[in-house]
Design a protein around this motif. Structure first.
Motif, short mmCIF file in Angstrom:
data_model
loop_
_atom_site.label_atom_id
_atom_site.label_comp_id
_atom_site.label_asym_id
_atom_site.label_seq_id
_atom_site.Cartn_x
_atom_site.Cartn_y
_atom_site.Cartn_z
N ILE A 1 122.76 55.60 112.06
CA ILE A 1 121.98 54.55 111.38
C ILE A 1 121.64 53.43 112.36
CG2 ILE A 1 122.15 52.66 109.72
CD1 ILE A 1 123.41 54.38 107.78
N PRO B 1 116.88 53.79 115.09
CA PRO B 1 115.91 52.91 115.76
C PRO B 1 115.28 53.57 116.99
CG PRO B 1 117.91 51.70 115.23
CD PRO B 1 118.18 53.14 114.94
N ARG C 1 112.63 55.94 115.96
CA ARG C 1 111.40 55.31 115.52
C ARG C 1 110.61 54.72 116.68
NH1 ARG C 1 113.39 51.72 112.54
NH2 ARG C 1 113.03 50.09 114.07
N TYR D 1 109.28 57.13 110.27
CA TYR D 1 110.21 56.17 109.67
C TYR D 1 111.47 55.98 110.51
CZ TYR D 1 107.52 57.24 105.43
OH TYR D 1 106.54 57.45 104.52
N VAL E 1 114.34 57.48 110.10
CA VAL E 1 115.18 58.40 109.33
C VAL E 1 114.33 59.61 108.95
CG1 VAL E 1 116.58 56.56 108.36
CG2 VAL E 1 114.62 57.36 107.10
N GLY F 1 117.10 60.36 104.68
CA GLY F 1 116.05 59.70 103.89
C GLY F 1 116.09 60.07 102.42
N PRO G 1 111.09 62.46 105.53
CA PRO G 1 112.43 62.47 104.93
C PRO G 1 112.64 63.74 104.12
CG PRO G 1 111.03 60.89 103.79
CD PRO G 1 110.25 61.38 104.98
N ILE H 1 106.87 50.32 103.55
CA ILE H 1 107.88 51.38 103.54
C ILE H 1 108.92 51.02 102.49
CG2 ILE H 1 109.66 52.55 104.88
CD1 ILE H 1 107.86 52.01 107.35
N SER I 1 120.04 56.09 97.36
CA SER I 1 120.04 57.54 97.12
C SER I 1 121.22 57.93 96.26
CB SER I 1 120.11 58.28 98.45
OG SER I 1 121.34 58.00 99.09
N GLY J 1 109.48 56.60 98.53
CA GLY J 1 110.52 55.83 99.18
C GLY J 1 111.56 56.62 99.93
N LEU J 2 112.26 55.90 100.82
CA LEU J 2 113.35 56.47 101.59
C LEU J 2 114.65 56.11 100.90
CD1 LEU J 2 112.24 55.24 105.12
CD2 LEU J 2 111.97 57.54 104.19
N GLY J 3 115.55 57.09 100.76
CA GLY J 3 116.81 56.82 100.10
C GLY J 3 117.89 56.50 101.11
N GLY J 4 118.51 55.33 100.97
CA GLY J 4 119.64 54.98 101.82
C GLY J 4 120.90 55.06 100.99
N GLY K 1 120.27 48.79 105.98
CA GLY K 1 120.01 49.30 107.32
C GLY K 1 118.55 49.65 107.51
N ILE K 2 117.97 50.34 106.53
CA ILE K 2 116.55 50.70 106.62
C ILE K 2 115.69 49.43 106.66
CG2 ILE K 2 114.61 51.80 105.42
CD1 ILE K 2 116.60 53.82 104.27
N GLN L 1 115.96 47.45 110.00
CA GLN L 1 115.44 48.07 111.21
C GLN L 1 113.98 48.45 111.15
OE1 GLN L 1 117.89 51.44 111.63
NE2 GLN L 1 119.76 50.28 111.85
N THR L 2 113.40 48.52 109.95
CA THR L 2 112.05 49.05 109.85
C THR L 2 111.06 47.96 109.52
OG1 THR L 2 113.20 50.89 108.81
CG2 THR L 2 110.81 51.05 108.95
#
Lengths: 315, 337
Positions: A125, A130, A133, A155, A157, A239, A251, B155, B160, B195-198, B206-207, B210-211
């Motif tokens: 993570i 990072p 990406r 993305y 992830v 994801g 994802p 994003i 999740s 969507g992205l599942g964290g 975290g997502i 960082q994004t």
């Protein structure tokens, strides 16, 4: 005297058979229990559970296909990355490396195998994602973007990140087992190869790899088993999106991840039953993959016993 | 030899009396969201009443409901109210006792927008439905005239794992969007359109961290502790409210709360309230089987909703408003042991 020995032998044999039987009982028990607990879902969805594309806990509509896809793709990509690295390292350690390096490297490899998967997940993570990406995925997209595997939004992830972490996690297994297998290749064969004037590479290729093929493949299967069942690290970075996309940047979701994610908060009998059926599907997928791999080994060993490979091929 | 035996017997006698005076152990299981405040309370309370010791397993709200229903624990805990069906399945009458309040915030990472983003309920729902995909969408910029919002894809991040945080968030989306209610609905896990599942708050955070261009919902306490920027949300009265402990507590003030406390506080009618807020409950049986345990549990709950509330702010939970505490006092009286 003779009878006492026979008695002891029989006792020993019975005890060992008992232990072996425990394994059989365990597997039968797991299958029965999984089937029994997922009966509600099996009856409700039937075969469409395997082809369904939705996973909707609110309206209780469940299908496993995106999860099967995610599990197989991440495991296979992980193998594609890990096998060359793992076998290569093993050959280096067993054949080329000086003894001090061999010892310390082997220690490091064993250490790598002992790291808990949640630690890999956290590292992924904060460090790997990072990097994916900002560097790795833009690079792949630029130079290999014509392939469907490296297209779409980036993305960080996603399935590629998950595959990479899986690869790192299974490499130590492949190295350890392959190294042990290579060490068992009898010296006389190698010496014979050298005596016939083969170079080191030729000896490795024609003697070591063909002699150790079965064992190395066995190690790869073990690694594959771990990749298919791996849960924590994958869940943290894949994801968790219920889709089927050819792109590795996208994802995805795996069978083990959805169970880990949703089991604790699952209420409602059909929902729970569907999650348990996912466990059953995971079991079936592992068995099928294992069977395919065994058949692969079997075909290789068949060839060996009919007798060409042990003879050094045209040097 | 005889002396020795007597010594041993005496020792056993002392051990036995010590055992008899051991504190009563009360087991509970359930929601993960209130775990920090519960463990703080149990710790402090053990000095106030040394005769009761609490053991709490934060296995998730669903697990808490299952365990209290099957009677394997003395109390359950949940972030979402039990359904009528679940209550009917329980062997006895279960009470929901609110303990603290929590809020779910929408954290974001938009380059050039350090703070002050404002979102309307319709925009938030359409982002999560996948209908608004760009940060410079006219419906976002029109509510944020003072901000320089870049032309970037949104994003979307979300949980999740099944979670009470998700429950409060989608409960809110159901309350403000008919389309969400119809297509997705509410639950601890839902079929997310995008969507992205964290995994966990840390996964979503975290997502988001960082994004660039991301947005995701997390618990207020987690966002504050990790210095994430979060949006003000327009409430039912049309005001944009910044999430805080005060505005969260307001969600339960001045609104009608049913006597069984099974109420959703999202989209509160209070004009000062932050709209994505909710209770977290203890689940206890009205008729306690064990008188000693029952008394200890009741004493603890009474302490927690009064003196215990002073520990909430340090741990970033919103305290219960006075009027709710008074209602709880009456409810606790009904518990028999």
């Amino acid at each position: 005297m003779k009878s006492r020995k026979d008695g002891g032998d029989r006792l020993f044999q019975a005890a060992m058979m008992g232990f072996a039987l425990i394994i059989v009982l365990l597997i039968v028990g797991i299958i029965t229990e999984l089937t029994r607990s997922s009966m509600l879902s099996i009856k409700h969805f039937g075969f469409s559970f395997f082809t369904g594309m939705t996973w909707d806990p609110v309206f209780e509509n469940f299908g496993a296909l995106p999860f099967i896809y995610g599990t197989l793709v991440t495991s296979l990509v992980a193998l594609l990355i890990a096998v060359p690295i793992g076998v290569g390292t093993a050959i280096y350690l067993a054949e080329y490396a000086p003894p001090f390096l061999r010892k310390s490297m082997s220690l490091l490899v064993d250490l790598l195998a002992a790291i808990p998967s949640v630690v890999y997940g956290l590292w992924a993570i904060f460090e790997l994602v990072p990097l994916m990406r900002t560097n790795i995925q833009p690079f792949l997209g630029k130079y290999l973007g014509f392939l469907p595997f490296f297209q779409g939004p980036n993305y960080g992830v996603g399935m590629l990140a998950a595959s990479l972490v899986l690869a790192i996690m299974i490499v130590p297994f492949i190295i350890s087992i392959s190294r042990e297998v290579i060490m068992t290749v009898p010296h006389v064969y190698k010496e014979a190869a050298y005596a016939l004037g083969s170079t080191r590479w030729e000896a490795v290729r024609s003697i070591i790899l063909s002699y150790g093929k079965t064992g190395i493949l066995g190690g790869v299967i073990l690694a594959l088993g771990r990749a298919i069942g791996e849960t924590m690290a994958v869940t943290m970075i894949i994801g968790n999106n219920v889709t089927i996309s050819p792109s590795l940047f996208s994802p995805g979701y795996t069978l083990a991840s959805v169970i880990a994610n949703e089991f604790t908060e699952a209420t409602g009998n059909l929902y729970l039953s569907a999650l348990i059926e996912m466990g059953l599907v995971l079991f079936i997928v592992s068995i099928i993959v294992n069977m395919i791999a065994r058949m692969l080994i079997w075909s290789v060993t068949q060839k060996q016993s009919t007798g060409t490979t042990l003879k050094p091929r045209a040097l | 030899m005889v002396k020795k035996i007597i010594t041993i017997l005496a020792g056993l006698g002392i051990a036995a009396t010590a055992f008899a005076a051991a504190p009563v152990l009360i087991n509970g299981a359930g929601a993960t969201f209130p775990y920090p405040i519960y463990s703080k309370w149990f710790d402090v309370y053990s000095t106030i009443n040394p005769d009761a010791r609490f053991n709490y397993q934060s296995i998730g709200s669903g697990g808490g409901i299952k365990q209290i229903t099957s009677g394997t624990v003395d109390f359950g805990a949940s972030d979402g109210p039990m359904t009528d069906q679940q209550l009917a399945d329980a062997p006895g009458r279960l009470f929901h006792i609110p303990m603290v309040m929590g809020a779910v915030v929408v954290a974001y990472n938009v380059p050039g927008v350090e703070k002050g983003l404002q979102l309307t309920p319709e925009v938030l729902a359409d982002i999560y439905l996948g209908k608004i995909t760009k940060w410079n969408d006219a419906r976002i910029t029109s509510a944020n005239t003072g901000l320089q919002i870049p032309d970037m894809p949104i994003i979307v991040a979300r949980r999740s794992d099944g979670s009470g945080t998700t429950y409060i968030f989608v409960d809110y989306l159901c309350a403000v969007s008919g389309e969400w209610k119809l297509k997705v609905g509410k639950g601890t896990s839902v079929n997310w359109p995008v969507g992205l599942g964290g995994k966990g708050n840390e996964g979503v955070a975290g997502i988001v961290r960082q994004t660039p261009g991301s947005l995701g919902y997390i618990e207020l306490s987690y966002a504050v502790k990790n210095n994430l920027a979060y949006a003000s949300i327009q409430n039912k009265s049309g005001k944009f409210i910044e999430p805080s402990l005060e505005s969260t507590s307001k969600a339960a003030e001045g609104v009608t709360i049913p006597s069984d406390f099974r109420v959703s506080l999202v989209n509160s009618a209070n004009p000062e309230a932050y709209p994505i807020s909710g209770f977290t409950w203890l689940l206890v049986y009205k008729s306690q089987a064990d008188p000693v345990k029952g008394k200890a549990l009741v004493d603890f709950m009474r302490w927690a909703v009064h003196d215990g509330q002073s520990y909430t702010k340090d741990l970033l939970y919103a305290p219960l408003p006075q009027e709710v505490v008074q209602m709880i006092d009456k409810k606790i009286e009904e518990i028999k042991y």
